[in-house]
Design a protein around this motif. Structure first.
Motif, mmCIF file in Angstrom:
data_model
loop_
_atom_site.group_PDB
_atom_site.id
_atom_site.type_symbol
_atom_site.label_atom_id
_atom_site.label_comp_id
_atom_site.label_asym_id
_atom_site.label_seq_id
_atom_site.Cartn_x
_atom_site.Cartn_y
_atom_site.Cartn_z
ATOM 1 N N ARG A 129 18.774 10.746 11.346
ATOM 2 C CA ARG A 129 19.129 10.501 12.742
ATOM 3 C C ARG A 129 17.946 10.854 13.642
ATOM 4 N NH1 ARG A 129 24.151 10.841 15.690
ATOM 5 N NH2 ARG A 129 25.204 11.496 13.764
ATOM 6 N N GLY A 130 17.594 10.050 14.531
ATOM 7 C CA GLY A 130 16.522 10.277 15.466
ATOM 8 C C GLY A 130 15.175 9.740 15.042
ATOM 9 N N GLN A 131 15.055 9.380 13.768
ATOM 10 C CA GLN A 131 13.773 8.829 13.329
ATOM 11 C C GLN A 131 13.589 7.386 13.802
ATOM 12 O OE1 GLN A 131 12.808 9.382 9.218
ATOM 13 N NE2 GLN A 131 13.681 11.452 9.110
ATOM 14 N N LYS A 180 14.850 4.780 16.880
ATOM 15 C CA LYS A 180 15.539 4.716 18.156
ATOM 16 C C LYS A 180 16.606 3.623 18.122
ATOM 17 C CE LYS A 180 11.668 6.360 20.962
ATOM 18 N NZ LYS A 180 10.786 6.084 22.107
ATOM 19 N N GLY A 181 17.724 3.989 18.659
ATOM 20 C CA GLY A 181 18.801 3.024 18.731
ATOM 21 C C GLY A 181 20.119 3.663 19.079
ATOM 22 N N PRO A 208 19.336 -0.775 16.319
ATOM 23 C CA PRO A 208 18.000 -0.420 16.803
ATOM 24 C C PRO A 208 17.769 -0.979 18.200
ATOM 25 C CG PRO A 208 17.915 -1.229 14.555
ATOM 26 C CD PRO A 208 19.288 -1.520 15.070
ATOM 27 N N THR A 209 16.941 -0.269 18.968
ATOM 28 C CA THR A 209 16.668 -0.702 20.341
ATOM 29 C C THR A 209 15.921 -2.027 20.370
ATOM 30 O OG1 THR A 209 14.646 0.647 20.307
ATOM 31 C CG2 THR A 209 16.618 1.658 21.249
#
Length: 816
Positions: free
Chosen positions: A233-235, A237-238, A254-255
């Motif tokens: 988590r956090g690796q 972005k999204g 994902p963003t």
């Protein structure tokens, strides 16, 4: 037996109606629902429905009821007749796939209502089938009743095209439903492809390879996501859209695809709005054409029902009996339709055929005889056949049958016991009889099974006697079954009531299920019990309880039935023998006619062949004449072969002359003989072995003895007296081998040519020359045409160049 008056008359509108029947009978019924159940009419409808092809046709067959509108009945029977003829010719419209759309049209009736895609697919299927049906009948006789029904089907082109362009075979809305829908779906596919491409790059990236549970693109909340390990988590972005039940997997959007996912959701909402708009348009079209859609479906279901009735008719060998106004029943070789069904199939010989006869003047028929003999089946067969005719169906019987369409049918068959109403079996029968007597009239048919049973036999018989008398006074017709002897005696003495009995085998006492008329039947209860295996001691004891008079009466009835059956068997055999004799006579007439037609055909073919051969030979002969004369002996031989070939082709067609005398072995000079091939007489000039020189009409020829015929008695030329002035003998006359025709006219040349050739033949010359010159070639052509027709000329050709060429024709003499 007198034939009844015609049942129908033509009205002003062209419809056929029963005389005196002008009321609206669309809601009237011929009998009660209980009577339909007793006669197993619903089971017949199930069989009929199974022979339909479309859903509307099946529903119409399931709702079928007997009609009192005689015009409707006649029209229905006419249409079934036409359908039977179509099936006999191997023709029928394809009606499979037709769907019932009545509920769909009802749903679309309200303005703004939305019809589901699957319902619109039903409408599209119905439109295709009705249009195919309309086109099929368009190629048939427009005057047929079924063709006129099909003509009421109107094509709904706009609705059919819109549905065809909008709805696929799997019930999906097609991209072609509108330009906007097609464009939106194209853009949606483009966005989806772009999102998947970006996510594939992310999944295959070495940088994030360890972050994903598996390389999989999935959807959550309508958005494309990838399965991310919870530890990562956090690796990336999204936005987390969901997680697994174990919490080990996060479904991450994902963003980098966020904007495309938003765009995709917007396009999907626009697509739904466009789909809604299209469905509303299609629903409006269905509402607009709803009345015609129902009319088309009604015509389709009617045609389907008629062809189903025709299939049923062909399955049990049914027909349309003659419908008469006189209250008679003359149904020959009738079979109960439901007894013909066997393992889901119709077997036309599965049931025994019986004759149901209530002739003119007979108002009641009392059927008696042993149990299990077929009495109740005879009643049910009569009732069910009437219901079938009233339903516009053919019935399984002989075509030479007549039946009145009774307008009211009352049935009392089976146990009428009712605990709820405190009715015993006998009381239930009495209530039913009371109701029948209240409404019976001249158009009523009453069927009573085991009449007078359930109470004291004497009182029961007396009651039924009174009932039958009352029905006869009302003009009604009745068929009853009974075991009561008193009722049998009453029928024998009443002028309007007739007895009938179920037949049985006199040896085995087993029932044959046929009816014989004029004599009552014995109940034969003990014989039936013996046949069904009851103990012999018990049967002997029962016979002791029966009085001697009763036993004698039963024995007398049995003997009468035996004699009647023997007489009827002899009558059937005599009729069969007569029928076979008539069939044989008809067969001989047919064979004689065939022989005459074959003879005419053979003569016609022979004449045509002869004419063709003559024309062909004449053409070849003309071609040979037009050709220039042969310049060499080889050419002459070739042309002679061609001529011989043409003669051989004509040889089979030459008339064969019959030999009337004997073939001579020896002939004498001066003897008269006959040339068989020519059919003429000839004088023998000289005999040389097997050949003979003959003189025929001043011409000499040679023939073998085998070609001659000797007269019996033999004939000779009469001796002629010597003339005082004698010309020179033939042998002293000089015959030239050349004939010069140069410069002469055509007619004169031909006139000299004939005698010249004849003289050459008489003097036995083999070859002569004719000098005609060249000039315009007219004289040469006339000479050669003459030579081609002369029987004594075997060949002719142009002389060699050194002897004159085309100016001279060399002629070879001899038989062709």
């Amino acid at each position: 037996m007198a034939t009844g008056a015609p049942l129908y008359r033509a009205g002003a509108d062209g419809l056929l109606r029963k005389q005196g029947a002008d009321r609206d009978l669309s809601t009237a019924t011929i009998c009660s629902d209980a009577a339909l159940q007793r006669l197993e009419y619903p089971r017949l409808k199930v069989i009929l429905a199974g022979m339909t092809q479309s859903e509307p046709g099946r529903l119409l067959a399931e709702r079928l009821l007997p009609s009192l509108d005689d015009g409707v009945i006649v029209t229905a029977l006419d249409e079934v007749d036409e359908a039977v003829r179509f099936l006999h010719d191997g023709q029928s419209p394809g009606l499979g796939g037709g769907r019932d759309i009545a509920s769909v049209v009802e749903q679309a009736r309200a303005v703004g209502s939305l019809v589901a895609i699957e319902d619109l697919q039903k409408v599209a299927a119905s439109l295709r089938v009705t249009e195919d049906c309309r086109r099929w009948f368009r190629d048939r006789n427009a005057e047929l009743a079924l063709a006129q029904v099909a003509a009421t089907i109107l094509p709904l082109g706009e609705l059919q095209r819109r549905l065809q362009d909008s709805i696929g075979t799997r019930g999906e809305l097609l991209d072609s439903a509108s330009f906007e829908l097609g464009d939106l779906r194209y853009r949606i596919r483009q966005v989806r492809s772009r999102i998947k491409q970006q996510l594939d790059q992310l999944l295959t990236s070495e940088q994030y390879a360890s972050c994903f549970q598996e390389r999989l693109i999935t959807e959550r909340n309508g958005r494309y996501v990838v399965p991310l390990k919870a530890d990562c988590r956090g690796q990336i972005k999204g936005f987390v859209q969901d997680e697994s039940a174990s919490g080990q997997t996060l479904y991450l959007e994902p963003t980098r695809v966020l904007d495309d996912n938003n765009h995709l959701q917007q396009l999907l909402r626009e697509e739904q709005r466009e789909v809604q708009r299209i469905l509303l348009q299609l629903s409006d079209l269905v509402r607009r054409d709803g009345r015609q859609l129902l009319s088309n479906q009604a015509a389709l279901s009617r045609i389907d029902l008629r062809f189903a009735a025709a299939r049923l008719s062909r399955a049990f060998h049914g027909c349309r009996p003659e419908l008469v106004s006189e209250p008679v029943i003359e149904v020959k070789q009738a079979r109960h339709p439901l007894l013909l069904e066997k393992d889901g199939r119709i077997d036309p010989v599965a049931a025994v055929a019986i004759d149901l006869l209530m002739p003119s003047g007979c108002r009641a028929l009392v059927i008696s005889g042993p149990n299990t003999g077929g009495k109740s089946v005879a009643l049910k067969t009569t009732g069910l056949l009437l219901l079938m005719l009233r339903s516009g169906l053919h019935v399984p019987c002989h075509p030479d049958s007549r039946m009145h369409l009774f307008r009211s049918l009352h049935v009392d068959i089976g146990d009428e016991q009712s605990i709820a109403e405190s009715l015993s079996t006998f009381s239930g029968h009495l209530v039913k009889i009371r109701n029948i007597l209240e409404v019976a009239d001249a158009e009523t048919l009453v069927l009573l099974d085991e009449a007078g049973s359930g109470t004291d036999p004497a009182e029961g018989a007396a009651l039924i006697q009174a009932v039958l008398e009352h029905l006869c006074r009302q003009g009604a017709c009745a068929m009853v079954t009974t075991h009561l002897g008193q009722l049998k005696h009453f029928a024998y003495g009443h002028p309007q009531i007739e007895n009938a009995a179920v037949e049985f085998d006199p040896e085995t006492l087993a029932p044959t299920y046929r009816l014989s008329y004029g004599i009552p039947g014995a109940s034969s209860a003990l014989a039936t019990a013996r046949r069904l295996g009851l103990p012999q001691l018990l049967l002997e004891r029962a016979e002791e309880f029966i009085g001697r008079e009763e036993r004698d009466h039963s024995r007398l009835l049995a003997e009468l039935h035996t004699r009647q059956q023997a007489l009827e068997q002899q009558l059937r055999e005599a009729r069969q023998a007569r029928s076979q004799a008539e069939a044989a006579q008809q067969l001989r007439r047919g064979q004689l006619q065939q022989l005459k037609e074959k003879k005419r055909d053979i003569l016609g073919r022979a004449t045509r062949q002869a004419e063709e051969l003559i024309n062909s030979t004449q053409t070849r002969m003309k071609q040979l004449r037009k050709r220039s004369a042969p310049t060499t002996p080889q050419d002459a031989t070739a042309e002679k072969a061609l001529l011989q070939e043409a003669r051989e082709e004509l040889t089979p067609f030459k008339p064969r002359r019959k030999r009337r005398g004997t073939t001579p072995e020896v002939v004498q000079t001066g003897e008269l003989v006959r040339i068989v091939a020519l059919g003429v007489e000839a004088e023998v000039v000289r005999a040389s072995g097997t050949n003979v020189d003959l003189l025929v009409s001043g011409k000499r020829m040679r023939q073998p003895l085998s070609a001659l015929e000797q007269f019996e008695p033999r004939r000779f030329v009469e001796a002629k007296p010597a003339r005082k002035q004698v010309s020179r003998q033939l042998s002293e006359r000089h015959v030239s081998t050349q004939l010069k025709l140069v410069g002469e006219r055509g007619e004169d040349a031909v006139a000299r040519l004939g005698p010249f050739v004849d003289d050459a033949l008489l003097h036995g010359l083999d070859k002569v020359e004719i000098i005609h010159g060249s000039g315009a070639g007219i004289l040469r052509r006339l000479v050669r045409e003459f030579l081609a027709e002369h029987r004594g000329v075997s060949a002719f050709y142009a002389a060699p160049a050194e002897l004159g060429g085309e100016n001279v024709t060399i002629v070879e003499l001899g038989d062709k």
